[in-house]
Design an enzyme around this catalytic site. Structure first.
Site, PDB file in Angstrom:
ATOM      1  CB  VAL A  71      26.254  -3.005  24.854  1.00  0.00           C
ATOM      2  CG1 VAL A  71      26.664  -3.070  26.321  1.00  0.00           C
ATOM      3  CG2 VAL A  71      26.839  -1.757  24.186  1.00  0.00           C
TER       4      VAL A  71
ATOM      5  NE  ARG B  49      22.283  20.840  18.144  1.00  0.00           N
ATOM      6  CZ  ARG B  49      21.141  20.173  18.363  1.00  0.00           C
ATOM      7  NH1 ARG B  49      20.246  20.619  19.225  1.00  0.00           N
ATOM      8  NH2 ARG B  49      20.893  19.051  17.717  1.00  0.00           N
TER       9      ARG B  49
ATOM     10  CB  CYS C  15       7.403   5.348  10.754  1.00  0.00           C
ATOM     11  SG  CYS C  15       8.048   5.596  12.395  1.00  0.00           S
TER      12      CYS C  15
END
Lengths: 418, 418
Positions: free
Chosen positions: A80, A21, A42
């Site tokens: 990764v 952004r 959560c």
């Protein structure tokens, strides 16, 4: 310029979206080892309880949606394996090499439990457990570990009507050295039919289902391998700009440590809301801004068996360890006017005798817990004294508070001890 | 030494009890013109609604109980006619003379309405209206004045099933120059069947019952007659120790003005919770302590037709009047996680463009209003900037808040405008 973000949950996606952004020219790529991104871990206890109907409700964006909404590419199921920072290059488990200019490490945390245990940390854990419960509803379930997740989960499974035993080695709930808190929370859980076994060091009771909620640890193997320094907490050491020791490499979220604003020391408190904030700052700085993350005051809240329990700052014992000379009070009041069916609320405050500074507090009750702990968190951030608390202009109307709020009653008591 | 307190409700009783507690040798006498003391006028709308069953529940102590609990004598139905400060002497309406060494004036406020109107300010007003409603339930009721009391009362009477029209001369509700707030609150009230007539300058509609909720004014006639100075607001001018211009004479509660901590100017905001705090300070200082009341940030909250509306600090218009260069944002979010049935909550923040300092805010919603406004009130007291708000470590768990709290979302928006 390419920014690669390792990890596609709270911190990683916040970093990626914010960077894009702020600098639309940046190529931003998120790599997530799981098959879902942007989920609320959560929310898992509430999924298992049935308050959330489907696990898909816990997912904010799919990878495609994230691309559409934020113009950021996400590759799921891409883990990764290594970071070669001198070449600004990542290697994935499948052997692919990827270049980066800037890197955000948001590898999160993982459950600390034996191989082949049933943890509840990732969405995948939750979905596996959710499906298990649908197929094989357990007559008896055992939850190991009486931290936040364990307590919420025990309450959730009990709400489904199953027999639940919550087990912890410690004699305390929530790893707080607080006899009164443990007694209150235990009483409420037992009233709801949860069996609570504390100071239990033997083998767990027999059950059809045993879930491990025995804690988390930061996922730092990848970072360590790349020469990224860890802090004393075992999580990645970062500056307030979320920079690691490697130039152009940031870390954020549950894999990173942060400053505790009360003690002034690094701390590791893995929480989604903190991860989001750290991610925003890491993303902004990766995009060339200069923003800082000021640290945390250690605020947390849980709800189990209808009781809300919240903390912020440090306990009296923690304050002592951090070099303060603390005094503390605990008072009982009501969440709102007694004639308006006010329900009990307990407030504990901790302050430093030398300076009068507020150091921490806890709030416990059925209602009005979150608002009161947030006032204390705000007061801690502002380094307010107990005297300052006395003057707080808190909202009063009978449906919301007693004329003298529980926080003010506690402050009035504590000021006499200082 | 004798301390006389004129007024036996919030400020007066707080002052009396505190003074006696701090100096047991002090003779403390409270004079109250009404026949009840220690009542919660704020509870009256809920009495009329039927949520509070009996007016006696709104009474904290009778005079006898107060004597027993606090060792302070209270004389009810005793109105003071004059204060002769040079002789340290009061004269009651019945002609009795009473000596004082220290004096606390806590004469409160009174409804601003024509003779023989039906107001709702004192407990006596409330009981009269309550009995009237029992004997003569009105098919149609009119509430004049769309401030806090008027709005709460209209909601309360409507909840009883009667036809209710709320009338105000202004085009706004709550005397806020806020078109959006007025529209939202109006919509909710109309959905509950309250007819809302704004910008209404003609005679009120016909009804079996007309209640005046057209505002309050401080009761200062007695004080003025004694040479006690008033401030610009028309209420008694006091120092931060609650002293008037006369030595040994304090004032507290709805008859006194106080410092607005955002504008730095004196303000008059009659509220029970503020009255209690002022009273405590006045009582302590009358007993020889040196305490200060730091003023208010202008926090208020109401609940009507299921909607909570709360303010703190100043509006954008008020900020401009006070010499700031304000920016403001208003955002829509949810009180808790969307997947946890989060309900809409609207947050407005106002800040100063020059310093970034938070100047005020409002919160509107069904739930989670009081906690969020209290965070803002705390931030205002600490003179936090919007940047500071971004770093607040607010409690997060799905039953309590979204992962990024509405306050943080609003702060993130506002920081872009500064």
């Amino acid at each position: 310029m390419r920014l690669v973000v390792i990890g596609g949950v709270a911190a990683g996606l916040s970093a990626a979206a914010r960077a894009k952004r702020l600098d639309a020219s940046l190529e931003v790529l998120v790599l997530e080892k799981g098959d879902q991104i942007s989920y609320s871990a959560c929310g898992l206890p509430y999924l298992l309880e049935g308050q959330v109907r489907d696990w898909r409700q816990l997912v904010g964006f799919t990878a495609d949606e994230f691309l559409g909404a934020k113009n950021v590419s996400v590759r799921t199921s891409t883990e990764v394996a290594a970071i070669a920072h001198s070449r600004r290059e990542l290697t994935t488990h499948s052997g692919e090499k990827l270049h980066y200019d800037k890197l955000v490490v948001a590898t999160g945390a993982r459950a600390r439990c034996p191989e082949q245990c049933m943890p509840l940390h990732t969405l995948a854990d939750g979905v596996r457990l959710w499906e298990h419960l649908r197929q094989t509803p357990p007559a008896r379930a055992v939850v190991l570990g009486a931290g936040y997740i364990g307590i919420e989960l025990a309450g959730a499974l009990r709400a489904r009507g199953w027999g639940v035993t919550l087990v912890d080695r410690s004699e305390h709930l929530l790893q707080r050295d607080d006899t009164e808190l443990t007694a209150t929370l235990r009483r409420v859980m037992e009233r709801h039919g949860v069996r609570v076994l504390l100071a239990h060091n033997g083998p767990p009771p027999e059950a059809e289902l045993t879930v491990h909620a025995t804690g988390l640890q930061p996922n730092v193997t990848l970072a360590e391998g790349a020469g990224i320094e860890l802090g004393r907490t075992g999580a990645i050491r970062v500056t307030e700009r979320m920079e690691t020791n490697l130039a152009g490499v940031f870390a954020a979220g549950d894999c990173a440590e942060t400053l505790h604003r009360v003690t002034g020391s690094p701390t590791w408190i893995p929480l989604g809301t903190t991860a989001n904030k750290m991610g925003r700052v890491a993303g902004a700085n990766a995009a060339g801004r200069r923003e800082r993350f000021p640290g945390v005051t250690g605020t947390s809240i849980l709800r189990a068996c209808g009781l809300g329990v919240a903390f912020t700052g440090v306990s009296q014992a923690q304050a002592r360890q951090a070099g303060f000379r603390p005094a503390a009070v605990r008072i009982q009041s009501r969440d709102r006017a007694a004639y308006f069916r006010g329900r009990p609320v307990t407030v504990e405050l901790v302050a430093d005798c030398e300076t009068g500074r507020l150091l921490g507090g806890s709030v416990l009750g059925e209602y009005g817990v979150e608002g009161r702990i947030n006032v204390l968190a705000t007061a801690l951030q502002a380094r307010m004294t107990v005297e300052d608390l006395l003057g707080l202009d808190l909202a009063y109307a009978p449906p919301y508070a007693p004329v003298m709020d529980a926080l003010l009653v506690a402050a009035q008591q504590l000021v006499k001890e200082l």
